[in-house]
Design a protein around this motif. Structure first.
Motif, PDB file in Angstrom:
ATOM      1  N   ARG A 153      50.296  47.942  34.575  1.00 27.65           N
ATOM      2  CA  ARG A 153      48.779  47.879  34.978  1.00 27.65           C
ATOM      3  C   ARG A 153      48.243  46.930  33.836  1.00 27.65           C
ATOM      4  NH1 ARG A 153      47.398  53.492  38.107  1.00 27.65           N
ATOM      5  NH2 ARG A 153      49.096  53.379  39.654  1.00 27.65           N
ATOM      6  N   LYS A 154      48.952  46.732  32.828  1.00 32.86           N
ATOM      7  CA  LYS A 154      48.306  46.044  31.581  1.00 32.86           C
ATOM      8  C   LYS A 154      48.438  44.445  31.871  1.00 32.86           C
ATOM      9  CE  LYS A 154      48.859  49.858  28.188  1.00 32.86           C
ATOM     10  NZ  LYS A 154      49.504  50.087  26.979  1.00 32.86           N
ATOM     11  N   ALA A 155      49.469  44.084  32.730  1.00 38.80           N
ATOM     12  CA  ALA A 155      49.815  42.589  32.817  1.00 38.80           C
ATOM     13  C   ALA A 155      48.611  41.933  33.695  1.00 38.80           C
ATOM     14  CB  ALA A 155      51.053  42.491  33.671  1.00 38.80           C
ATOM     15  N   ARG A 156      48.121  40.824  33.200  1.00 35.59           N
ATOM     16  CA  ARG A 156      47.101  39.997  33.900  1.00 35.59           C
ATOM     17  C   ARG A 156      47.781  39.327  34.929  1.00 35.59           C
ATOM     18  NH1 ARG A 156      41.706  38.704  33.260  1.00 35.59           N
ATOM     19  NH2 ARG A 156      41.215  36.949  34.266  1.00 35.59           N
TER      20      ARG A 156
ATOM     21  N   ARG B 270      49.907  49.201  46.915  1.00 39.35           N
ATOM     22  CA  ARG B 270      48.700  49.629  46.240  1.00 39.35           C
ATOM     23  C   ARG B 270      47.735  48.344  45.934  1.00 39.35           C
ATOM     24  NH1 ARG B 270      45.917  51.085  40.899  1.00 39.35           N
ATOM     25  NH2 ARG B 270      47.301  49.641  39.996  1.00 39.35           N
ATOM     26  N   LEU B 271      48.261  47.458  45.321  1.00 38.98           N
ATOM     27  CA  LEU B 271      47.637  46.027  45.039  1.00 38.98           C
ATOM     28  C   LEU B 271      46.931  45.325  46.241  1.00 38.98           C
ATOM     29  CD1 LEU B 271      49.630  44.562  42.317  1.00 38.98           C
ATOM     30  CD2 LEU B 271      47.345  45.076  42.014  1.00 38.98           C
ATOM     31  N   ALA B 272      47.982  45.688  47.385  1.00 38.35           N
ATOM     32  CA  ALA B 272      47.458  45.040  48.675  1.00 38.35           C
ATOM     33  C   ALA B 272      46.490  45.801  49.670  1.00 38.35           C
ATOM     34  CB  ALA B 272      48.613  44.933  49.794  1.00 38.35           C
TER      35      ALA B 272
ATOM     36  N   SER C 161      40.361  48.229  43.919  1.00 35.05           N
ATOM     37  CA  SER C 161      40.134  48.636  42.465  1.00 35.05           C
ATOM     38  C   SER C 161      41.200  48.500  41.537  1.00 35.05           C
ATOM     39  CB  SER C 161      39.524  50.035  42.417  1.00 35.05           C
ATOM     40  OG  SER C 161      40.482  51.034  43.064  1.00 35.05           O
ATOM     41  N   ALA C 162      42.457  48.357  42.158  1.00 29.79           N
ATOM     42  CA  ALA C 162      43.781  48.224  41.551  1.00 29.79           C
ATOM     43  C   ALA C 162      43.792  46.872  40.510  1.00 29.79           C
ATOM     44  CB  ALA C 162      44.979  48.287  42.383  1.00 29.79           C
ATOM     45  N   TRP C 163      43.067  46.068  41.335  1.00 31.53           N
ATOM     46  CA  TRP C 163      42.997  44.584  40.588  1.00 31.53           C
ATOM     47  C   TRP C 163      42.244  44.471  39.221  1.00 31.53           C
ATOM     48  CZ3 TRP C 163      45.520  39.994  42.551  1.00 31.53           C
ATOM     49  CH2 TRP C 163      46.075  40.178  43.836  1.00 31.53           C
TER      50      TRP C 163
ATOM     51  N   PHE D 299      36.591  37.031  45.477  1.00 30.87           N
ATOM     52  CA  PHE D 299      37.376  35.777  46.081  1.00 30.87           C
ATOM     53  C   PHE D 299      38.714  36.189  45.954  1.00 30.87           C
ATOM     54  CE2 PHE D 299      39.199  32.099  46.376  1.00 30.87           C
ATOM     55  CZ  PHE D 299      39.169  31.351  47.434  1.00 30.87           C
ATOM     56  N   SER D 300      39.123  36.262  44.360  1.00 29.04           N
ATOM     57  CA  SER D 300      40.383  36.235  43.998  1.00 29.04           C
ATOM     58  C   SER D 300      41.099  37.259  44.514  1.00 29.04           C
ATOM     59  CB  SER D 300      40.437  36.266  42.446  1.00 29.04           C
ATOM     60  OG  SER D 300      39.901  35.037  42.122  1.00 29.04           O
ATOM     61  N   ILE D 301      40.626  38.748  44.595  1.00 29.31           N
ATOM     62  CA  ILE D 301      41.071  39.804  45.017  1.00 29.31           C
ATOM     63  C   ILE D 301      41.477  39.699  46.551  1.00 29.31           C
ATOM     64  CG2 ILE D 301      40.618  42.302  45.574  1.00 29.31           C
ATOM     65  CD1 ILE D 301      39.163  42.401  42.990  1.00 29.31           C
TER      66      ILE D 301
END
Length: 266
Positions: free
Chosen positions: A199-202, A229-231, A235-237, A246-248
């Motif tokens: 979760r700390k990784a960009r 979770r990301l899919a 908010s996970a992003w 847009f990126s999300i």
């Protein structure tokens, strides 16, 4: 090879190069004499002509001098790609240089010598033959690929290339590799996926497809759960520093497609 090669587009040159391996194996070809010097001197057109002849020679019949010349030329073309000179190529010069580089990678990909691994990694961001060759090296290539995946610089998209190669290594049978994946290698690849998904990784939306593919290829339920979770959770992003809607949305579409492509196993 006709002298009109300068008039042929990169696509045509590449088709010729890619067809040489199949042609070589499908029919007997009379011995071809090509010196290493022919690859190291002259115009790009002349070097490309020499390279086409070299690719007609079965890999196990190329002598040490030819292999050395191939490695040296591949290194020279990498340096050229990174130089300011390449930015001023005319369209025709660009096509010829790209065709020549592509042919050199095809030649490198036919080698069983681990000394070519670092060059294959450098070209992996733009070459499927390089990716396939890295996967064929198996555990011999894993340590260097892991270093590449973790490094900050990525000027030629090497991170994307090695990630695809690592996925292929995880999924392919041992019989397809020169050195089967070890349990230690597997744990190291899993640790890479875990670190990149932490979760700390960009995260970058244009990189999540390969990253998700790697996580799913490990078959670890916790890594799959993070992809899910990301899919599904916008908010996970935020945990990964991504705030652009847009990126999300773009990233979630990619992840959802990856999850459909690789359904959860038993």
């Amino acid at each position: 090879m006709p002298k009109s090669i300068r008039k042929v587009g990169a696509t045509t040159c590449l088709i010729v190069l890619l067809g040489l391996t199949a042609t070589r194996r499908a029919a007997a070809i009379s011995p071809i004499q090509v010196t290493a010097g022919a690859l190291q001197h002259g115009t790009v057109e002349q070097r490309l002509e020499a390279l086409v002849d070299i690719l007609k020679i079965p890999p196990d019949q190329r002598d040490a001098q030819l292999w050395r010349a191939i490695r040296q030329e591949a290194t020279r073309m990498l340096n050229y790609r990174r130089s300011r000179s390449a930015r001023h190529d005319s369209p025709n010069e660009h096509e010829l240089n790209e065709s020549y580089s592509a042919g050199l990678v095809i030649a490198l990909s036919e080698s069983n010598d681990p000394s070519v691994i670092h060059l294959l990694i450098e070209y992996s961001g733009s070459s499927r033959p390089a990716i396939d060759a890295l996967a064929r090296f198996g555990s011999l290539a894993v340590p260097m690929m892991l270093q590449t995946a973790r490094r900050a610089e990525d000027d030629l998209n090497q991170k994307g290339g090695v990630t695809i190669a690592l996925v292929k290594i995880l999924r392919q049978p041992d019989s397809d590799t020169l050195a089967p994946l070890t349990e230690a290698n597997r744990r190291q690849i899993e640790a890479l996926a875990e670190g990149l998904l932490s979760r700390k990784a960009r995260l970058r939306s244009d990189e999540v497809g390969n990253l998700a593919d790697l996580a799913l290829a490990t078959r670890r339920s916790d890594l799959r759960a993070e992809v899910v979770r990301l899919a599904t959770d916008r908010s996970a992003w935020l945990d990964h520093g991504v705030v652009s809607s847009f990126s999300i949305e773009f990233g979630q579409r990619i992840l959802q497609a990856e999850l459909k492509r690789e359904p959860e196993g038993p």
